[in-house]
Design a protein around this motif. Sequence first.
Motif, PDB file in Angstrom:
ATOM      1  N   GLU A 261       0.817  -1.215   0.000  1.00  0.00           N
ATOM      2  CA  GLU A 261       0.000   0.000   0.000  1.00  0.00           C
ATOM      3  C   GLU A 261       0.852   1.267   0.000  1.00  0.00           C
ATOM      4  O   GLU A 261       0.472   2.280  -0.600  1.00  0.00           O
ATOM      5  CB  GLU A 261      -0.949  -0.009   1.199  1.00  0.00           C
ATOM      6  CG  GLU A 261      -2.018  -1.090   1.101  1.00  0.00           C
ATOM      7  CD  GLU A 261      -3.044  -1.011   2.227  1.00  0.00           C
ATOM      8  OE1 GLU A 261      -3.151   0.071   2.845  1.00  0.00           O
ATOM      9  OE2 GLU A 261      -3.731  -2.011   2.474  1.00  0.00           O
ATOM     10  N   LYS A 333      -4.867 -10.157  -5.293  1.00  0.00           N
ATOM     11  CA  LYS A 333      -4.533  -9.246  -4.190  1.00  0.00           C
ATOM     12  C   LYS A 333      -4.942  -7.814  -4.528  1.00  0.00           C
ATOM     13  O   LYS A 333      -5.413  -7.060  -3.662  1.00  0.00           O
ATOM     14  CB  LYS A 333      -3.044  -9.344  -3.859  1.00  0.00           C
ATOM     15  CG  LYS A 333      -2.663 -10.677  -3.225  1.00  0.00           C
ATOM     16  CD  LYS A 333      -1.175 -10.795  -2.990  1.00  0.00           C
ATOM     17  CE  LYS A 333      -0.840 -12.037  -2.150  1.00  0.00           C
ATOM     18  NZ  LYS A 333      -1.150 -13.300  -2.836  1.00  0.00           N
ATOM     19  N   GLU A 336      -8.605  -7.428  -3.932  1.00  0.00           N
ATOM     20  CA  GLU A 336      -8.897  -7.250  -2.507  1.00  0.00           C
ATOM     21  C   GLU A 336      -8.717  -5.793  -2.069  1.00  0.00           C
ATOM     22  O   GLU A 336      -9.332  -5.344  -1.109  1.00  0.00           O
ATOM     23  CB  GLU A 336      -7.992  -8.154  -1.668  1.00  0.00           C
ATOM     24  CG  GLU A 336      -8.286  -9.643  -1.839  1.00  0.00           C
ATOM     25  CD  GLU A 336      -7.215 -10.527  -1.210  1.00  0.00           C
ATOM     26  OE1 GLU A 336      -6.263  -9.975  -0.606  1.00  0.00           O
ATOM     27  OE2 GLU A 336      -7.313 -11.759  -1.354  1.00  0.00           O
ATOM     28  N   HIS A 337      -7.851  -5.052  -2.772  1.00  0.00           N
ATOM     29  CA  HIS A 337      -7.571  -3.654  -2.426  1.00  0.00           C
ATOM     30  C   HIS A 337      -8.351  -2.670  -3.308  1.00  0.00           C
ATOM     31  O   HIS A 337      -8.094  -1.460  -3.261  1.00  0.00           O
ATOM     32  CB  HIS A 337      -6.068  -3.373  -2.576  1.00  0.00           C
ATOM     33  CG  HIS A 337      -5.231  -3.945  -1.484  1.00  0.00           C
ATOM     34  ND1 HIS A 337      -4.875  -5.279  -1.452  1.00  0.00           N
ATOM     35  CD2 HIS A 337      -4.676  -3.373  -0.379  1.00  0.00           C
ATOM     36  CE1 HIS A 337      -4.130  -5.495  -0.374  1.00  0.00           C
ATOM     37  NE2 HIS A 337      -3.999  -4.369   0.277  1.00  0.00           N
ATOM     38  N   LYS A 340     -10.017   0.394  -1.483  1.00  0.00           N
ATOM     39  CA  LYS A 340      -8.994   1.297  -0.940  1.00  0.00           C
ATOM     40  C   LYS A 340      -8.309   2.073  -2.054  1.00  0.00           C
ATOM     41  O   LYS A 340      -8.033   3.271  -1.928  1.00  0.00           O
ATOM     42  CB  LYS A 340      -7.941   0.503  -0.147  1.00  0.00           C
ATOM     43  CG  LYS A 340      -8.360   0.123   1.259  1.00  0.00           C
ATOM     44  CD  LYS A 340      -7.182  -0.495   1.992  1.00  0.00           C
ATOM     45  CE  LYS A 340      -7.549  -0.843   3.433  1.00  0.00           C
ATOM     46  NZ  LYS A 340      -6.397  -1.438   4.161  1.00  0.00           N
TER      47      LYS A 340
END
Length: 349
Positions: A261, A333, A336-337, A340
């Motif tokens: 991130e 992955k 999943e983000h 955000k």
Amino acid sequence: MTQHQITSILKAFDLTGDEFQYTPLTAGLINDTFLVTDVENRQFILQKINEKVFKNVDVLMRNIGLALPHLSAPDYATITFINNNNGENYIKHNGAFWRMMTFIPNSTTYNTTTHTTIAFEAGRIIGKFHSLLAPVPKNLFKDTLPKFHNLDHRTKAFKQALDAAEPGKVAIAKYAIQQATILLKELNHLNDQELPVRICHNDTKLNNILFSKTSDKALCLIDLDTIMKGYFYYDFGDAIRTVVNTAPEDEKEHDNIVFNENLFTAFIDGLATQPHLLTKAEKESLALGAVFMPFLHGLRALTDYLNNNIYYKVTYENQNLDRCLSLFSFAEKALEHKNKMTDYILNKL
């Protein structure tokens, strides 16, 4: 290649002198690349264009020739092609196509990074690339690789490869084939209809960005073969898959594949140095684009594996399958983000 063969190719370009040294550069998966040094210690990049991949070299070099005059600024390094003795920017030698360009001194590339400075600079230079090319008429550029990032086209090629593949290969790739089916359903939500067409690089992996060895400043984008029309999320997603994931593309230990991130936010901060670049619809497409591009590359690697490795260079039999599984893992992955990513993009850009 022998010294004599390289020298005969170099003499076809408008260079002085008869003595050259050369070193193969092995990072690329498509073209053959050499660093050439002449007796005056000037350095150049010599490339053999892979005509099996790029079937219309004239169009490819014309696109690059159209773009390069615009890709020059105080904060964007200029690449110059060396013309041949006839004033053209490539030659045909013994059935192969060759080109030569200036080498930018004190420069380097990175396959992956753990440093937010590099991630920031990657975002900044990709934004700068698009800002410089934004005024150029799109209709001047022809597709060097038609349907290069077209999901329907890649899905059809995958299914054809699957139907024709050896049963043993299909069995080995069973899990990857299942993952492809699952991720395809997620990507049906990506809608291009409201997005403006741009001149894109179309291959913005991290090692296609040149950095200064001394300052870590991004200098420019390299490997311009795929410059053609596209959508901004192509270049965004391709960069994210190599900037935000610190593992190599063919990583076998999937626990090592991460969505970092801090690197992501640094990349967006760098992109934000080009304000007003993107439309609202483009900003809303970016998070899913960060899933789309690693998935698409994974699907292409899986297709090539099923086709007996005819596109990408491999060093062992199952490398394309390892690339596929690694890329699919990162796509999952990134998915999943997704929320955000969208929140930070809309807030920052």
